[in-house]
Design a protein around this motif. Structure first.
Motif, PDB file in Angstrom:
ATOM      1  N   TYR A  87      -9.726 -25.838 -35.367  1.00 31.73           N
ATOM      2  CA  TYR A  87     -10.045 -27.163 -34.828  1.00 31.73           C
ATOM      3  C   TYR A  87     -10.819 -27.966 -35.851  1.00 31.73           C
ATOM      4  CZ  TYR A  87     -11.621 -30.876 -31.740  1.00 31.73           C
ATOM      5  OH  TYR A  87     -11.872 -32.106 -31.167  1.00 31.73           O
ATOM      6  N   ASN A  88     -10.324 -29.173 -36.136  1.00 25.53           N
ATOM      7  CA  ASN A  88     -10.990 -30.110 -37.034  1.00 25.53           C
ATOM      8  C   ASN A  88     -11.697 -31.153 -36.178  1.00 25.53           C
ATOM      9  OD1 ASN A  88     -11.723 -32.085 -38.900  1.00 25.53           O
ATOM     10  ND2 ASN A  88      -9.913 -31.734 -40.174  1.00 25.53           N
ATOM     11  N   ALA A  89     -13.032 -31.009 -36.059  1.00 29.71           N
ATOM     12  CA  ALA A  89     -13.797 -31.902 -35.192  1.00 29.71           C
ATOM     13  C   ALA A  89     -13.812 -33.328 -35.716  1.00 29.71           C
ATOM     14  CB  ALA A  89     -15.224 -31.368 -35.034  1.00 29.71           C
ATOM     15  N   ALA A  90     -13.803 -33.501 -37.029  1.00 27.42           N
ATOM     16  CA  ALA A  90     -13.847 -34.851 -37.600  1.00 27.42           C
ATOM     17  C   ALA A  90     -12.590 -35.647 -37.253  1.00 27.42           C
ATOM     18  CB  ALA A  90     -14.018 -34.764 -39.109  1.00 27.42           C
ATOM     19  N   GLN A  91     -11.444 -34.993 -37.239  1.00 28.16           N
ATOM     20  CA  GLN A  91     -10.186 -35.664 -36.932  1.00 28.16           C
ATOM     21  C   GLN A  91      -9.712 -35.421 -35.501  1.00 28.16           C
ATOM     22  OE1 GLN A  91      -7.296 -34.463 -39.859  1.00 28.16           O
ATOM     23  NE2 GLN A  91      -8.523 -35.185 -41.598  1.00 28.16           N
ATOM     24  N   SER A  92     -10.497 -34.662 -34.716  1.00 33.78           N
ATOM     25  CA  SER A  92     -10.128 -34.315 -33.331  1.00 33.78           C
ATOM     26  C   SER A  92      -8.714 -33.747 -33.287  1.00 33.78           C
ATOM     27  CB  SER A  92     -10.242 -35.531 -32.406  1.00 33.78           C
ATOM     28  OG  SER A  92     -11.571 -35.992 -32.352  1.00 33.78           O
ATOM     29  N   GLU A  93      -8.454 -32.760 -34.152  1.00 32.10           N
ATOM     30  CA  GLU A  93      -7.123 -32.194 -34.276  1.00 32.10           C
ATOM     31  C   GLU A  93      -7.172 -30.679 -34.158  1.00 32.10           C
ATOM     32  OE1 GLU A  93      -3.663 -33.570 -37.092  1.00 32.10           O
ATOM     33  OE2 GLU A  93      -4.868 -32.079 -38.168  1.00 32.10           O
ATOM     34  N   LEU A  94      -6.360 -30.155 -33.264  1.00 35.33           N
ATOM     35  CA  LEU A  94      -6.233 -28.709 -33.074  1.00 35.33           C
ATOM     36  C   LEU A  94      -4.947 -28.245 -33.734  1.00 35.33           C
ATOM     37  CD1 LEU A  94      -7.054 -25.984 -31.744  1.00 35.33           C
ATOM     38  CD2 LEU A  94      -5.741 -26.712 -29.746  1.00 35.33           C
ATOM     39  N   THR A  95      -5.041 -27.231 -34.586  1.00 32.06           N
ATOM     40  CA  THR A  95      -3.884 -26.645 -35.249  1.00 32.06           C
ATOM     41  C   THR A  95      -3.608 -25.265 -34.670  1.00 32.06           C
ATOM     42  OG1 THR A  95      -4.383 -27.840 -37.301  1.00 32.06           O
ATOM     43  CG2 THR A  95      -2.879 -25.964 -37.451  1.00 32.06           C
ATOM     44  N   ASP A 146     -14.697 -19.201 -30.442  1.00 31.19           N
ATOM     45  CA  ASP A 146     -15.750 -19.533 -31.413  1.00 31.19           C
ATOM     46  C   ASP A 146     -15.128 -20.369 -32.526  1.00 31.19           C
ATOM     47  OD1 ASP A 146     -17.945 -19.702 -33.030  1.00 31.19           O
ATOM     48  OD2 ASP A 146     -17.958 -17.584 -33.607  1.00 31.19           O
ATOM     49  N   TRP A 147     -15.450 -21.655 -32.565  1.00 34.95           N
ATOM     50  CA  TRP A 147     -14.827 -22.577 -33.506  1.00 34.95           C
ATOM     51  C   TRP A 147     -15.535 -22.620 -34.855  1.00 34.95           C
ATOM     52  CZ3 TRP A 147     -10.226 -23.592 -32.008  1.00 34.95           C
ATOM     53  CH2 TRP A 147      -9.920 -23.703 -30.650  1.00 34.95           C
ATOM     54  N   ASN A 148     -16.455 -21.722 -35.109  1.00 39.45           N
ATOM     55  CA  ASN A 148     -17.126 -21.700 -36.412  1.00 39.45           C
ATOM     56  C   ASN A 148     -16.225 -21.173 -37.522  1.00 39.45           C
ATOM     57  OD1 ASN A 148     -19.561 -22.714 -35.368  1.00 39.45           O
ATOM     58  ND2 ASN A 148     -20.158 -20.648 -34.674  1.00 39.45           N
ATOM     59  N   HIS A 149     -15.119 -20.537 -37.147  1.00 35.91           N
ATOM     60  CA  HIS A 149     -14.199 -20.030 -38.150  1.00 35.91           C
ATOM     61  C   HIS A 149     -12.794 -20.031 -37.553  1.00 35.91           C
ATOM     62  CE1 HIS A 149     -15.566 -16.582 -35.735  1.00 35.91           C
ATOM     63  NE2 HIS A 149     -14.333 -16.118 -35.900  1.00 35.91           N
ATOM     64  N   VAL A 150     -11.807 -19.848 -38.399  1.00 35.36           N
ATOM     65  CA  VAL A 150     -10.403 -19.840 -37.958  1.00 35.36           C
ATOM     66  C   VAL A 150     -10.114 -18.547 -37.204  1.00 35.36           C
ATOM     67  CG1 VAL A 150      -8.000 -19.937 -38.706  1.00 35.36           C
ATOM     68  CG2 VAL A 150      -9.730 -21.295 -39.893  1.00 35.36           C
ATOM     69  N   ILE A 151      -9.487 -18.683 -36.062  1.00 35.38           N
ATOM     70  CA  ILE A 151      -9.138 -17.527 -35.231  1.00 35.38           C
ATOM     71  C   ILE A 151      -7.722 -17.076 -35.583  1.00 35.38           C
ATOM     72  CG2 ILE A 151      -8.903 -16.657 -32.888  1.00 35.38           C
ATOM     73  CD1 ILE A 151     -11.737 -17.489 -33.654  1.00 35.38           C
ATOM     74  N   GLU A 152      -7.550 -15.779 -35.812  1.00 34.24           N
ATOM     75  CA  GLU A 152      -6.227 -15.193 -36.056  1.00 34.24           C
ATOM     76  C   GLU A 152      -6.209 -13.805 -35.423  1.00 34.24           C
ATOM     77  OE1 GLU A 152      -3.233 -14.020 -39.763  1.00 34.24           O
ATOM     78  OE2 GLU A 152      -4.667 -15.663 -39.969  1.00 34.24           O
TER      79      GLU A 152
END
Length: 418
Positions: A138-146, A238-244
């Motif tokens: 999740y990119n909070a600055a662009q409000s975009e979820l990948t 937890d959005w502090n890191h990329v989830i995989e």
């Protein structure tokens, strides 16, 4: 008294009469009431068969007896094995039904009657459907979820050949404003997708949403069968890191799916003539739009070029039916350069005489399409001059419009590229 002696009679004096023939001897049986004068054909065949074997009669009998005993022993062995298997299954079932009271917490009786919520599968038997490797960023600055769809493993076989043609559909609940699909992989249970999809979503909405990833088995001429699904509640991430992560696929939920129906059409493109032929064949299981429980459907066929509306046609109206048959053809002039920038939008509408017509479902194919829509378009381009037909599930107009994002402003005709 004087003894009178008779002189022997000469054979020459009196010739001897020939002996009379002996009377025929008749064997009268005292134990049977009939005379055995003929042999039964079956007995004659058996005697003939035995006489043809170059072995003594006693050896033939011994071989026959040994063969019969061997067959009986084999039958007894098979019956014994079957009985043992059934007894083991019954014993195992009894063991599974037993409740070990020593493992139950004595302070509550809930554990005796109510299983854990995670173990409930909505009344259906559990079965392994495979697993999926996905990623979330999740990119909070662009409000975009990948959402990344990496790969799947050990998927459930849906075809008769023991394989599947899997693809993944991704959307976010509860809005479902946008639906994305991966490419279709043929004849594999371990596809590697490596595709990413972006969704515009605010932070506040993110914490109340759920990402849904559904794995389907592709079928060209019938309904696509769902293999399994995966749901991730974004409030627990937890959005502090990329989830995989790898996760097992579960049974698909049925409470949110809205069936808008299916439509079948064929595409044919001739590059040399620059002709695109669209044949609307039929639709089925459409949504009821009238009070009577039926609809008056017709189909709009629209072409868009460079994200702008271009050409459109429509079929005739079919009265009071949810499974209309059209078989209507439309030909568009599209050059080879334009076909690479064109999108084809197919929409089903309900005709009303007094009020505004309502859309019943939509689908689009072309350069911006994904999943099996893109596959149908690619099959058309790779097979020029040959019609390619396929069934498609209809989506809501909101989903298609948000994905297609057409430009409303139409430029001057002098600036158009055609």
């Amino acid at each position: 008294m004087p003894v009178v002696r008779r002189s022997p009679v000469s054979s020459h004096a009196f010739p001897r009469a020939p002996p009379s023939p002996a009377p025929p001897i008749t064997n009268i049986s005292t134990t049977h009431s009939h005379t055995n004068t003929t042999i039964h054909p079956a007995a004659g065949f058996i005697h003939g068969l035995l006489d043809g074997i170059p072995l003594p009669r006693w050896a033939v009998y011994i071989i026959f007896v040994v063969g019969v005993l061997a067959i009986l022993l084999c039958c007894l062995f098979v019956c014994h094995r079957c009985c043992c298997k059934s007894n083991k299954k019954k014993q195992q079932k009894k063991k599974d039904e037993k409740i070990s009271l020593t493992e139950v917490n004595g302070k509550t009786t809930t554990a005796l009657v109510q299983p854990d919520v995670n173990d409930v599968d909505y009344g259906s038997a559990r079965q392994y459907r495979g697993k999926l490797l996905y990623s979330l960023d999740y990119n909070a600055a662009q409000s975009e979820l990948t959402v990344g769809i990496k790969q799947a493993s050990s998927l459930k076989a849906m075809d008769l050949g023991g394989s599947s043609d899997p693809y993944v559909k991704v959307y976010i609940c509860p809005d479902k404003a946008k639906t994305c699909e991966t490419k279709v992989f043929k004849n594999t249970l371990n596809p590697v997708f490596n595709e990413k999809f972006n969704f515009q979503i605010s932070k506040s909405t993110l914490l109340k949403s759920t990402v849904v990833m559904k794995v389907y088995d592709f079928n060209r001429f019938s309904k696509h069968n769902i293999i399994g699904e995966l749901r991730v509640q974004l409030c627990n991430v937890d959005w502090n890191h990329v989830i995989e992560e790898w996760e097992d696929l579960g049974e698909p939920a049925k409470f949110e799916d809205e069936n808008l129906g299916e439509i079948c059409f064929s595409l044919r493109y001739v590059p040399t003539a620059g002709k695109l032929t669209v044949v609307i064949l039929e639709a089925k299981n459409l949504k009821s739009m009238d009070i009577s429980g039926t609809s008056d459907p017709y189909v709009k066929v629209q072409l868009t070029l460079d994200k702008r509306k271009w050409k459109k046609r429509k079929t005739t109206v079919k009265k009071k039916t949810l499974s209309p048959y059209f078989n209507e053809s439309f030909i568009f002039d599209v050059t080879f350069d334009q076909i690479q920038r064109v999108n084809l939008v197919i929409s089903v509408w309900d005709h009303d005489d007094l009020t505004r017509n309502d859309t019943m479902g939509k689908i689009f194919l072309g350069c911006d399409a994904t999943g099996n829509q893109l596959r149908h378009w690619a099959d058309m381009l790779s097979n020029p001059r040959r019609p390619v037909a396929q069934w498609h599930n209809l989506l809501s107009a909101q989903q298609v419009n948000s994905t297609l994002t057409l430009k409303t402003k139409i430029p001057l005709s002098s600036r158009l590229p055609f």
